[in-house]
Design a protein around this motif. Structure first.
Motif, mmCIF file in Angstrom:
data_model
loop_
_atom_site.group_PDB
_atom_site.id
_atom_site.type_symbol
_atom_site.label_atom_id
_atom_site.label_comp_id
_atom_site.label_asym_id
_atom_site.label_seq_id
_atom_site.Cartn_x
_atom_site.Cartn_y
_atom_site.Cartn_z
ATOM 1 N N LEU A 276 0.791 -1.271 0.139
ATOM 2 C CA LEU A 276 -0.033 -0.100 0.274
ATOM 3 C C LEU A 276 0.648 1.283 -0.020
ATOM 4 O O LEU A 276 0.628 2.138 -0.658
ATOM 5 N N ALA A 277 1.909 1.236 0.800
ATOM 6 C CA ALA A 277 2.870 2.468 1.023
ATOM 7 C C ALA A 277 3.400 2.709 -0.316
ATOM 8 O O ALA A 277 3.781 3.959 -0.651
ATOM 9 N N GLY B 155 0.334 6.516 -0.986
ATOM 10 C CA GLY B 155 0.369 5.276 -0.170
ATOM 11 C C GLY B 155 0.512 5.626 1.373
ATOM 12 O O GLY B 155 -0.032 4.906 1.913
ATOM 13 N N ALA B 156 1.208 6.645 1.653
ATOM 14 C CA ALA B 156 1.636 6.980 2.940
ATOM 15 C C ALA B 156 0.264 7.411 3.621
ATOM 16 O O ALA B 156 0.212 7.033 4.878
ATOM 17 N N LEU C 113 -4.369 6.080 7.248
ATOM 18 C CA LEU C 113 -5.847 5.633 7.298
ATOM 19 C C LEU C 113 -6.283 4.209 7.689
ATOM 20 O O LEU C 113 -6.998 4.034 8.661
ATOM 21 N N VAL C 114 -5.487 3.353 7.177
ATOM 22 C CA VAL C 114 -5.878 2.105 7.483
ATOM 23 C C VAL C 114 -5.286 1.952 9.127
ATOM 24 O O VAL C 114 -6.141 0.921 9.868
ATOM 25 N N ALA C 115 -4.385 2.251 9.595
ATOM 26 C CA ALA C 115 -3.726 2.316 10.952
ATOM 27 C C ALA C 115 -4.912 2.865 11.853
ATOM 28 O O ALA C 115 -5.392 2.171 12.664
ATOM 29 N N LEU C 116 -5.421 3.957 11.487
ATOM 30 C CA LEU C 116 -6.390 4.475 12.174
ATOM 31 C C LEU C 116 -7.722 3.666 12.190
ATOM 32 O O LEU C 116 -8.356 3.278 13.218
ATOM 33 N N ALA D 8 3.927 3.075 8.620
ATOM 34 C CA ALA D 8 3.725 4.607 8.049
ATOM 35 C C ALA D 8 4.787 5.476 8.689
ATOM 36 O O ALA D 8 5.046 6.498 8.360
ATOM 37 N N LEU D 9 5.375 4.870 9.772
ATOM 38 C CA LEU D 9 6.418 5.591 10.684
ATOM 39 C C LEU D 9 7.861 5.371 9.826
ATOM 40 O O LEU D 9 8.767 5.742 10.258
#
Length: 269
Positions: free
Chosen positions: A59-60, A65-66, A71-74, A124-125
């Motif tokens: 996804l990234a 992608g970022a 959004l997926v993490a949230l 994400a990080l």
């Protein structure tokens, strides 16, 4: 208002419905990507990592992608909140052993969503690692007193979780998670097929993971354990492995589509 009353109010709120729908869309997207990665493995791309972390990296790598990964993490975090509230304030119609079993199931699902959300957050990080690190965790468990037994019990637990998924698909129990509109007419027919294929295929993949843990316990070899990626690689190496892996890959993607449909036809009752 005390904390318990606030949690009860939140559990029955429309806001939580919207949060769950958003989380299910994120969950479905992860499964679609894993299904696509598993297809690549089936057709010879063995360097692909068909795991939750591999899906996050895939996804990234996409345009914006970022943002997608954040959004997926949230979304997955919202699902964790839902399941924790459900364990605390839900299952009011049950009592005794049934209530405790359902509360435990809610906590287990919160842990699953939390693990996926943690994978998304790491990517994400900026975490560049795509491996699952399962053999390292297994080695740590093996080093504990009674570690071989612990790993074996983990394998049995994962195997049971996979079996439960397959049972949900075979018995159509998953249809209880969507509203009446989603269970009727042509929509209901399509969702029954998609959900059945998705649950059975995902159950099979999870069961293979449990088998890998069990084999690691029997052989006292942590490197024989593995996560979803290793399980799919093992399926690819089995007799008729390419066909079997294609079926599982399509099934996992179907599970993702079912998650989208569940977001549209949500039933939390």
């Amino acid at each position: 208002m005390d904390l318990s009353s606030a949690a009860k109010q939140a559990h029955h709120s429309d806001a939580l419905d919207h949060a769950v729908r958003a989380g299910l869309v994120a969950y479905g997207l992860v499964h679609l990507v894993i299904g696509w990665l598993a297809l690549q493995i089936a057709f010879g791309e063995r360097k692909t990592s068909a795991s939750s972390t591999g899906a996050m990296h895939a996804l990234a790598d996409q345009p914006v992608g970022a943002v997608l990964v954040w959004l997926v993490a949230l979304g997955l975090l919202l699902l964790v909140v839902w399941r924790l509230l459900q364990a605390w304030q839900g299952h009011r119609q049950e009592d005794g052993a049934d209530k405790k079993r359902k509360q435990a199931a809610s906590l287990l699902k919160a842990a699953v969503y939390g693990a996926l959300g943690f994978s998304a957050l790491k990517v994400a990080l900026g975490d560049s690692k795509s491996g699952s690190g399962t053999d390292g965790l297994t080695a740590q468990l093996m080093g504990m007193p009674g570690g071989q037994l612990i790993v074996g019990l983990v394998g049995l637990g994962v195997l049971g979780y996979g079996g439960h998924h397959a049972y949900q698909g075979i018995s159509d129990k998953f249809l209880e998670k969507i509203d009446g509109e989603g269970r009727s007419g042509d929509t209901g027919t399509a969702l029954r097929v998609i959900g059945k294929v998705g649950y059975i295929a995902k159950g099979l993949a999870i069961a293979v993971i449990g088998g890998l843990f069990g084999w690691a316990a029997l052989t006292h070899d942590p490197k024989k354990s593995g996560g979803l990626d290793q399980a799919l690689q093992r399926l690819a190496d089995a007799p008729f492995g390419q066909l079997l892996l294609v079926v599982v890959a399509v099934g996992i993607a179907c599970y993702g589509v079912y998650a989208f449909a569940r977001a549209r036809h949500l039933s939390r009752s």
